[in-house]
Motif scaffolding. Structure first.
Motif, short mmCIF file in Angstrom:
data_model
loop_
_atom_site.label_atom_id
_atom_site.label_comp_id
_atom_site.label_asym_id
_atom_site.label_seq_id
_atom_site.Cartn_x
_atom_site.Cartn_y
_atom_site.Cartn_z
N PRO A 1 39.61 -0.15 58.13
CA PRO A 1 40.10 -0.67 56.84
C PRO A 1 39.53 -2.05 56.55
CG PRO A 1 41.89 0.33 58.08
CD PRO A 1 40.71 0.28 59.01
N GLU A 2 39.09 -2.26 55.32
CA GLU A 2 38.44 -3.52 54.97
C GLU A 2 39.37 -4.72 55.16
OE1 GLU A 2 35.64 -5.05 51.31
OE2 GLU A 2 37.61 -4.24 50.81
N ASP A 3 40.67 -4.52 55.01
CA ASP A 3 41.61 -5.64 55.09
C ASP A 3 42.08 -5.91 56.53
OD1 ASP A 3 43.19 -3.42 55.45
OD2 ASP A 3 44.51 -3.79 53.73
N TYR A 4 41.54 -5.18 57.50
CA TYR A 4 41.96 -5.41 58.88
C TYR A 4 41.35 -6.72 59.38
CZ TYR A 4 42.58 -4.93 63.89
OH TYR A 4 42.94 -5.16 65.20
N VAL A 5 42.18 -7.55 60.01
CA VAL A 5 41.74 -8.83 60.56
C VAL A 5 41.73 -8.74 62.07
CG1 VAL A 5 42.20 -11.30 60.72
CG2 VAL A 5 42.68 -10.08 58.58
#
Length: 375
Positions: A94-98
């Motif tokens: 997921p692009e928003d995973y940090v």
């Protein structure tokens, strides 16, 4: 769709899990240039600058970047393996995973799916990062800058038994950190007898660096190093032993370099793997290169034994002399030389460490070079 956009509809209040997958064309964007970058990362010379590249470098998906990843990567590139053994072609995050630690994402259990519970409204901009396994240079995007051209020459040496050795060398002095080449043989005119990596001047060149697909007459070979290696026209990349099955062999068409190969483009690398070069193959008959020539021994420095090559314009008797730094002759060999490339295997078990000079002498010519013996 082709732009990566997706969408679907579900009943009100539903629960859904989205898991992107793509597991075809494992070689897409995968080149020997990535092997150079991964090795530089493993040796802490120039570490990969994003967690996504580090994940892409974990070829065998064991959570550790090591030489085993490089071996599997190269085996897939040259065609020994059809695909990665324990990994898919792409991974998705997921692009928003940090990442907790972007410098070592392999320690994390990063998500490859998203679950939506009790859906009551649209979810927009649910984007993902696609990671192409094996590509740490961005080659999958197709945006690659070619820095220039590099020439290799194929030297034809005719043996007494009717076979021919084709020796591939740099055409002049250059710095090289790797290459991948695909050669096509016309099997109606040429028979490949052997591929010889044992006499290569390249560091760590082994049998995993080539693969011959006999059914279609394609030879794929590659090599890489974590930093540039200085080479010149006396150095050997590799050699092929061939037998001509036709009287009208045309080297330009019967053994040719395929720039656009069946699996990937043929290319070379410099600048410690940062520069992409387009290779060119030049053919030369050994008897046309020079009247006489003495080449550097290989390996050098050496332990135990070394090979001394030299070129003769015709068959004649030659004398090989080895002297120490005081000029004393410590070894003398008389040999019946033949037209073309000759090689003498020099064994030095009784000599001590140090610098020596070797000289090849004929009735009309002599030449001397230096070599280093190390135990």
């Amino acid at each position: 769709n082709m732009d990566g956009e997706y969408g679907f509809s579900l009943p009100w209040g539903s629960t859904a899990t989205v898991t992107p997958e793509k597991d075809n064309n494992h070689l897409d964007g995968v080149t020997t240039q990535s092997a150079i970058r991964i090795q530089r990362h493993i040796l802490f010379i120039d570490t990969l600058d994003s967690p996504y590249k580090i994940i892409a470098a974990d070829i065998n998906d064991d959570g550790v970047l090591s030489t085993s990843d490089l071996v599997e990567l190269i085996s897939v590139i040259v065609g020994i393996l059809p695909e990665f053994l324990n990994n898919t072609s792409y991974r998705f995050i997921p692009e928003d995973y940090v990442f907790t630690n972007p410098l070592n994402p392999l320690l994390e259990n990063w998500p490859e799916y998203k679950t939506y519970i009790n859906i009551t409204q649209d979810s927009l901009n649910e984007d993902w990062i696609a990671i192409k396994i094996g590509d740490v240079t961005g080659s999958t995007s197709g945006l690659r800058y070619v820095s220039g051209e590099v020439e290799f020459f194929a030297e034809v040496n005719r043996n007494e038994d009717g076979t021919m050795d084709i020796i591939f060398r740099p055409d002049g002095s250059l710095y090289l950190s790797g290459y991948q080449l695909e050669l096509e043989l016309d099997q109606s005119k040429l028979e490949l007898i052997a591929i010889d990596a044992g006499q290569s001047s390249l560091p760590a060149f082994h049998n995993i660096h080539y693969h011959y697909v006999e059914e279609v007459g394609l030879l794929r070979t590659n090599w890489w190093h974590f930093e540039d290696v200085p080479l010149n026209e006396e150095d050997e990349l590799f050699r092929l032993r061939l037998r001509a099955t036709s009287d009208d062999v045309n080297w330009l068409s019967d053994l040719k370099l395929r720039l656009k190969g069946s699996l990937w483009d043929s290319e070379a690398y410099a600048g410690n793997g940062s520069q992409l070069l387009r290779p060119k193959l030049v053919w030369k008959d050994a008897t046309q290169i020079a009247d006489y020539k003495l080449y550097q021994n290989r390996p050098n420095p050496f332990t135990g034994e070394t090979v001394i090559p030299f070129l003769l314009p015709e068959s004649m008797e030659v004398i090989l002399e080895v002297t120490d730094t005081d000029g004393r002759v410590v070894r003398r060999i008389v040999k019946s030389g033949r037209q073309g490339i000759n090689e003498v295997l020099l064994q030095t078990s009784e000599l001590s460490d140090g610098v020596y000079f070797y000289r090849v002498v004929t009735d009309e010519w002599s030449a001397t070079k230096k070599m280093i013996l190390m135990r």
